[in-house]
Design an enzyme around this catalytic site. Sequence first.
Site, PDB file in Angstrom:
ATOM      1  N   ASP A 282       0.823  -1.205   0.000  1.00 41.08           N
ATOM      2  CA  ASP A 282       0.000   0.000   0.000  1.00 41.08           C
ATOM      3  C   ASP A 282       0.859   1.259   0.000  1.00 41.08           C
ATOM      4  O   ASP A 282       1.840   1.346   0.733  1.00 41.08           O
ATOM      5  CB  ASP A 282      -0.879  -0.017   1.264  1.00 41.08           C
ATOM      6  CG  ASP A 282      -1.762   1.216   1.353  1.00 41.08           C
ATOM      7  OD1 ASP A 282      -2.571   1.425   0.438  1.00 41.08           O
ATOM      8  OD2 ASP A 282      -1.645   1.979   2.338  1.00 41.08           O
ATOM      9  N   GLU A 324       1.001  -0.669  -5.209  1.00 43.51           N
ATOM     10  CA  GLU A 324      -0.108   0.274  -5.233  1.00 43.51           C
ATOM     11  C   GLU A 324       0.519   1.655  -5.325  1.00 43.51           C
ATOM     12  O   GLU A 324       0.867   2.280  -4.324  1.00 43.51           O
ATOM     13  CB  GLU A 324      -0.995   0.141  -3.990  1.00 43.51           C
ATOM     14  CG  GLU A 324      -2.333   0.840  -4.160  1.00 43.51           C
ATOM     15  CD  GLU A 324      -2.412   2.207  -3.513  1.00 43.51           C
ATOM     16  OE1 GLU A 324      -3.237   3.032  -3.937  1.00 43.51           O
ATOM     17  OE2 GLU A 324      -1.651   2.483  -2.574  1.00 43.51           O
TER      18      GLU A 324
HETATM   19  C1  OTU Z   1      -3.997   3.877  -0.412  1.00 45.06           C
HETATM   20  O1  OTU Z   1      -4.358   4.855  -1.345  1.00 45.06           O
HETATM   21  C2  OTU Z   1      -5.233   3.086  -0.098  1.00 45.06           C
HETATM   22  O2  OTU Z   1      -5.702   2.456  -1.246  1.00 45.06           O
HETATM   23  C3  OTU Z   1      -6.249   4.005   0.512  1.00 45.06           C
HETATM   24  O3  OTU Z   1      -7.473   3.389   0.723  1.00 45.06           O
HETATM   25  C4  OTU Z   1      -5.665   4.526   1.799  1.00 45.06           C
HETATM   26  O4  OTU Z   1      -6.512   5.518   2.303  1.00 45.06           O
HETATM   27  C5  OTU Z   1      -4.272   5.127   1.619  1.00 45.06           C
HETATM   28  O5  OTU Z   1      -3.422   4.353   0.781  1.00 45.06           O
HETATM   29  C6  OTU Z   1      -3.562   5.218   2.941  1.00 45.06           C
HETATM   30  O6  OTU Z   1      -3.260   3.950   3.447  1.00 45.06           O
HETATM   31  O7  OTU Z   1      -3.993   8.301  -1.807  1.00 45.06           O
HETATM   32  O8  OTU Z   1      -6.551   8.153  -2.468  1.00 45.06           O
HETATM   33  O9  OTU Z   1       0.016   6.563  -4.873  1.00 45.06           O
HETATM   34  O10 OTU Z   1      -2.667   7.155  -4.244  1.00 45.06           O
HETATM   35  O11 OTU Z   1      -1.589   5.021  -1.714  1.00 45.06           O
HETATM   36  C7  OTU Z   1      -5.868   6.985  -2.223  1.00 45.06           C
HETATM   37  C8  OTU Z   1      -0.702   5.824  -3.994  1.00 45.06           C
HETATM   38  C9  OTU Z   1      -4.434   7.212  -1.858  1.00 45.06           C
HETATM   39  C10 OTU Z   1      -1.825   6.617  -3.328  1.00 45.06           C
HETATM   40  C11 OTU Z   1      -2.536   5.669  -2.480  1.00 45.06           C
HETATM   41  C12 OTU Z   1      -3.583   6.035  -1.543  1.00 45.06           C
END
Ligand code: OTU
Length: 645
Positions: A282, A324
């Site tokens: 993540d 991700e």
């Molecule tokens: C991720 O997303 C997860 O998918 C989210 O659900 C979480 O809230 C977040 O991490 C924190 O754990 O900004 O709008 O480049 O875009 O990590 C989603 C990656 C997010 C980010 C992404 C993030």
Amino acid sequence: MKYSRAYFVELVAKLRERYHLDEGCEFFLRLGLVFQDLFENYRYLYGDKSNWEYLLDKLCGLLVEKYQKREDFLKKIDREREKKPAWFFEKNMVGYVMYVDRWAGNVKGILRHKDYLREMGISFVHLMPCFAVPEGENDGGYAVKDYGSLKEGLGSIEDLKRVALDLKKEGIFLMLDMVVNHTSSEHLWAKKAKEGDLFYQNFYYMFPDRVVPDEFEKTMPEIFPETSPGNFTYVPEIRAWVMTVFHHYQWDLNYNNPYVLYEMVGIILDLANLGADILRLDAIPYLWKRLGTACQNEPEVHRLVQIFKACVSVVAPGVLFVAEAIVQPKEILKYFGEGENVGKECDLTYNASFMVCLWDALATRKVRLLTRTLLGQPHLPPMVSWLNYLRCHDDIGLGFDDEDVRAVGYTPREHRRFLVDFYLGHFPGSWAKGLPFMANPKNGDVRISGSLASLAGLEKALEEGNEEEKKLAIERVLLLYKILLSFRGVPLLYYGDEIGMLNDYSYREKKEEVNDSRWVHRPFMDWQKAKKRHDGESVEGRIFQSLVSLLEKRKNLEVLWPHVSQSIIDSGNEHVFAFVRSSSQDMLLVIANFSDKTQIVSGHLLEKIGMEKPIKDVISEREIPVSDGVMILEPYACWWLKEVS
Ligand code: OTU
């Protein structure tokens, strides 16, 4: 200290003695394969620490310990996969994402719905983060307070292991989330830090005043500007500013500290030892912070990911990584590893560029940006692959490459505004019912929430009782599925979309959800609605049955599987998207009309790719005529074309 063979030999001798391992065992063979890289990356990141060699030894010791704890049946699977490095990509892989509580109540509940997964032919499930989190706000599980237990009500770690095993027996692999960038402010490390424990304070970024935070703020964007503006949170217990890039209760881990790396590697390996086949890393772009930068995609991030990968390939080589990294198209690519490092970072990467361009094409009814963006994606070697998706639990961020946007004739700012207006349903003629997510008045950014069906027009059509619009909405959903399931890579379906679940506005009544519109597309699975999937007249049935039929066709068409090559082609019509999948035995041409008008495509397209008439659409099993040298595509039609054999 430089890497040398002698160094490695000495390390092996030490570990052998400490852990009673045979010199020729697979552990040392694997370590030998990656050790030079591990050493170099470790030295690059931590070489300035006086005890870095001791720490690297300690890390290798951790690998032995986790290896020794790994169950024999998992080790056996590892060995089989090692013999076939592309094991995951040579099959018809299709994933399905779910929140355990919202889909099945608890972990064991997943098994009760095994038939449903079987009906679709799902080959791996992604469980949204299911480890212990604080009650109340926890960002849908992304604020983990303990990786050693599951979230209240989901069951025990043993249950999860059992489920992993049972699913594997069915041929369904398990994907788990690994939240590497931050912990909850309620995690034991954070609690100790709050009690004044210096060792744990060093696990996070903490500053006594605003001097450094203000410097960081000059160049760091805000991720959740509406609910957690800025990137630091004041913690009164210790009178310090803690870095919190996401929410105020998610404390960013400080990877400058090698002990953080050590702990996180341990957790990654524990998840692997639970029986996870795939780990979703993540928010990885954020792992390394540097003053004067956006603190995303720094070169050190890639070093860290390479270290994670090396460790996993020694202890649990069967386990894959998904990146991700929802960032700019060029940056996303780097998570596969660049140049000689391809295959040494992530095996799969969310294809956010493809996803957002599909939504762009639906709204504009033109495929220019889609085609241009995809032409910029290089051919991938067979040991890595895209993870393709239409919707997920997050918002849709309009992360195009501005250069691409300009090249196809739009102005980036205006074009983004148009898309937001369109998907929020404000633009005249829009069918969509999306919601804004994290509007940032400082720079005008807005992201979009909403379920697949609601963004494709189904909710509006049903509200208005408009049969024609309903039909079109379903066609849009199916158009997207037809592309998703034929595009090179591994498709990942989002729970509920398969039966056309609409936006769920009940989050507005819940204290912990009301400020986060992403909950609108994170519904409780409606199993009553799911029952209607067998009724071919219902909306649920029309979407589900068509989807299942596409999935079945895909299963029987090896040319559509992840490892088979693909080229994007110019259809000669700006409304029509086209690409070819081809192997030495087979060829399939996908043509898709993104407009609500009938479109014409020249038959020369077939000659260009060496496809001979007569041709048929594999989806409808219908022969497609090329009359007067053209093919005629109905609104939203998408064909999977093959030569009639
Ligand atoms: C991720 O997303 C997860 O998918 C989210 O659900 C979480 O809230 C977040 O991490 C924190 O754990 O900004 O709008 O480049 O875009 O990590 C989603 C990656 C997010 C980010 C992404 C993030």
